[in-house]
Motif scaffolding. Sequence first.
Motif, PDB file in Angstrom:
ATOM      1  N   VAL A   1     -35.858 112.663 -40.453  1.00 22.99           N
ATOM      2  CA  VAL A   1     -36.221 113.140 -41.787  1.00 22.99           C
ATOM      3  C   VAL A   1     -37.742 113.155 -41.849  1.00 22.99           C
ATOM      4  O   VAL A   1     -38.401 112.175 -41.470  1.00 22.99           O
ATOM      5  N   SER A   2     -38.296 114.276 -42.292  1.00 24.11           N
ATOM      6  CA  SER A   2     -39.741 114.460 -42.290  1.00 24.11           C
ATOM      7  C   SER A   2     -40.200 115.089 -43.595  1.00 24.11           C
ATOM      8  O   SER A   2     -39.385 115.549 -44.409  1.00 24.11           O
ATOM      9  N   GLN A   3     -41.523 115.126 -43.778  1.00 25.73           N
ATOM     10  CA  GLN A   3     -42.119 115.804 -44.920  1.00 25.73           C
ATOM     11  C   GLN A   3     -43.093 116.858 -44.404  1.00 25.73           C
ATOM     12  O   GLN A   3     -43.862 116.604 -43.465  1.00 25.73           O
ATOM     13  N   VAL A   4     -43.029 118.046 -44.974  1.00 25.25           N
ATOM     14  CA  VAL A   4     -43.893 119.142 -44.538  1.00 25.25           C
ATOM     15  C   VAL A   4     -45.339 118.841 -44.939  1.00 25.25           C
ATOM     16  O   VAL A   4     -45.630 118.574 -46.112  1.00 25.25           O
ATOM     17  N   VAL A   5     -46.227 118.877 -43.952  1.00 20.31           N
ATOM     18  CA  VAL A   5     -47.654 118.664 -44.176  1.00 20.31           C
ATOM     19  C   VAL A   5     -48.380 119.995 -44.331  1.00 20.31           C
ATOM     20  O   VAL A   5     -49.215 120.172 -45.215  1.00 20.31           O
TER      21      VAL A   5
ATOM     22  N   TYR B   1     -40.802 127.226 -46.440  1.00 17.53           N
ATOM     23  CA  TYR B   1     -41.147 125.810 -46.505  1.00 17.53           C
ATOM     24  C   TYR B   1     -42.547 125.654 -47.085  1.00 17.53           C
ATOM     25  O   TYR B   1     -43.453 126.426 -46.751  1.00 17.53           O
ATOM     26  N   ALA B   2     -42.699 124.626 -47.928  1.00 18.53           N
ATOM     27  CA  ALA B   2     -43.989 124.386 -48.575  1.00 18.53           C
ATOM     28  C   ALA B   2     -44.416 122.941 -48.325  1.00 18.53           C
ATOM     29  O   ALA B   2     -43.567 122.048 -48.149  1.00 18.53           O
ATOM     30  N   PRO B   3     -45.721 122.685 -48.291  1.00 17.37           N
ATOM     31  CA  PRO B   3     -46.182 121.299 -48.164  1.00 17.37           C
ATOM     32  C   PRO B   3     -45.557 120.408 -49.236  1.00 17.37           C
ATOM     33  O   PRO B   3     -45.450 120.791 -50.397  1.00 17.37           O
ATOM     34  N   GLY B   4     -45.097 119.259 -48.795  1.00 18.30           N
ATOM     35  CA  GLY B   4     -44.415 118.340 -49.695  1.00 18.30           C
ATOM     36  C   GLY B   4     -42.910 118.375 -49.597  1.00 18.30           C
ATOM     37  O   GLY B   4     -42.237 117.431 -50.036  1.00 18.30           O
ATOM     38  N   ASP B   5     -42.343 119.454 -49.052  1.00 12.33           N
ATOM     39  CA  ASP B   5     -40.886 119.532 -48.887  1.00 12.33           C
ATOM     40  C   ASP B   5     -40.394 118.425 -47.963  1.00 12.33           C
ATOM     41  O   ASP B   5     -41.036 118.104 -46.953  1.00 12.33           O
ATOM     42  N   PHE B   6     -39.237 117.867 -48.300  1.00 17.01           N
ATOM     43  CA  PHE B   6     -38.555 116.922 -47.413  1.00 17.01           C
ATOM     44  C   PHE B   6     -37.490 117.697 -46.643  1.00 17.01           C
ATOM     45  O   PHE B   6     -36.744 118.493 -47.225  1.00 17.01           O
ATOM     46  N   VAL B   7     -37.403 117.441 -45.331  1.00 17.40           N
ATOM     47  CA  VAL B   7     -36.440 118.162 -44.497  1.00 17.40           C
ATOM     48  C   VAL B   7     -35.769 117.207 -43.524  1.00 17.40           C
ATOM     49  O   VAL B   7     -36.336 116.180 -43.120  1.00 17.40           O
ATOM     50  N   GLU B   8     -34.553 117.569 -43.151  1.00 15.75           N
ATOM     51  CA  GLU B   8     -33.813 116.858 -42.094  1.00 15.75           C
ATOM     52  C   GLU B   8     -33.546 117.836 -40.967  1.00 15.75           C
ATOM     53  O   GLU B   8     -33.199 118.995 -41.204  1.00 15.75           O
ATOM     54  N   GLY B   9     -33.701 117.386 -39.745  1.00 11.38           N
ATOM     55  CA  GLY B   9     -33.448 118.253 -38.602  1.00 11.38           C
ATOM     56  C   GLY B   9     -33.552 117.468 -37.317  1.00 11.38           C
ATOM     57  O   GLY B   9     -33.542 116.242 -37.304  1.00 11.38           O
ATOM     58  N   ARG B  10     -33.657 118.198 -36.239  1.00 14.27           N
ATOM     59  CA  ARG B  10     -33.756 117.595 -34.914  1.00 14.27           C
ATOM     60  C   ARG B  10     -35.173 117.816 -34.399  1.00 14.27           C
ATOM     61  O   ARG B  10     -35.590 118.959 -34.173  1.00 14.27           O
TER      62      ARG B  10
ATOM     63  N   PRO C   1     -31.850 125.866 -39.023  1.00 18.81           N
ATOM     64  CA  PRO C   1     -33.219 125.434 -39.316  1.00 18.81           C
ATOM     65  C   PRO C   1     -33.218 124.097 -40.043  1.00 18.81           C
ATOM     66  O   PRO C   1     -32.168 123.643 -40.532  1.00 18.81           O
ATOM     67  N   PRO C   2     -34.370 123.450 -40.141  1.00 19.04           N
ATOM     68  CA  PRO C   2     -34.432 122.176 -40.877  1.00 19.04           C
ATOM     69  C   PRO C   2     -33.846 122.306 -42.274  1.00 19.04           C
ATOM     70  O   PRO C   2     -34.095 123.276 -42.991  1.00 19.04           O
ATOM     71  N   ARG C   3     -33.052 121.321 -42.661  1.00 19.81           N
ATOM     72  CA  ARG C   3     -32.360 121.338 -43.961  1.00 19.81           C
ATOM     73  C   ARG C   3     -33.262 120.727 -45.030  1.00 19.81           C
ATOM     74  O   ARG C   3     -33.736 119.603 -44.892  1.00 19.81           O
ATOM     75  N   LYS C   4     -33.498 121.479 -46.102  1.00 17.51           N
ATOM     76  CA  LYS C   4     -34.296 120.950 -47.201  1.00 17.51           C
ATOM     77  C   LYS C   4     -33.500 119.889 -47.961  1.00 17.51           C
ATOM     78  O   LYS C   4     -32.286 120.020 -48.150  1.00 17.51           O
TER      79      LYS C   4
END
Length: 341
Positions: free
Chosen positions: A73-77, A84-93, A112-115
């Motif tokens: 789980v990550s946050q878009v920088v 996708y926008a900065p601040g979005d949280f996403v789950e992926g591989r 693609p990464p899941r928001k």
Amino acid sequence: MKRVVLASYARGNPRPSDFRVEDVPVPEAGEREILLRTLWIAVDPLIRFSLDENLLSGATRMEPGSLMVGPTVSQVVASNHPEYAPGDFVEGRSGWAEYNVLAPDEADYRGPPRKLDPSLAPVSTALGALGGPGQTAYEGIVNVGRVKAGETVVISAAGGAVGSIAGQIAKVLGARAVGIAGGEAKCRALLDLGFDAAVDYKAPDFADRLKTALPEGADVYLDNVGGDVTLAVLPLLKRGARMPMCGFIAYYGMGMEGPGPDRLPGFYRQIMAKGLEIRGFAGIFAGQKGLNDIAGWMKEGRLRFPEAIVEGIEAAPEAFSSVFSGHDHVGKLLVRIAPEA
């Protein structure tokens, strides 16, 4: 930034020395790419299939020196992608690294990464109850196991991410749930989650305890383990019992053949004599309906999502290795890489 790479192929159970922590520059996002700041890493047992020198099963194989990859789980920088926008949280591989660059348009079969919507549940649950483990538990109990009210369900590795959710789903459906876990502490935790009984497979009288917990046998056996635990369960399954199989961690470090004796004759005899229905499956096929049902049960307070957390990317090799060597964690084991912004 820091990242974890594979130092050497795993021989048997993974060890922390099979991995190496490196310092490397933070990457930059290119055209239609996104830069992610890693928040959580899931040290899933299935990653073990990628660490053999010879590919035995699964779709990937990592080589020494390559970045470890798994569910995160990550946050878009920074984003150069319109979705996708900065601040979005996403789950992926993505990689076991403090930062990763992904190209959503080049995603594999997982998509693609899941928001994620952090207002619905903690984003960490996207790696547990509201992610692959939750879908696996749902698929095994609802779709493959076809559990009905009044039936008895026995679950191996019940203290893990899949098993702890599966037992609670069985209870929601009106079944009796019996969990098998290693150690009295884990067994107490399962009872606290609502399991009707919990049996310690490490106990010297495990087989007798299991019989006591299943006085009339079991209708469904969700198998995460294989090995001696499954051999103890098989005689207690009712005729026509269903056996969804989503893991065999007792054999993950082996090749196509393990040490003797050959136990297949007895296994086949049980299948034929009892008319057992055995099916392996992948939890990702539970899809959005499974996640929606689980989210609803969580909101209603009928399903809890235990998490065990270790801190820092340097802890990832030890945490992953502990999955195979025994630990006291209950629920989803996660490595927290950074706090949420």
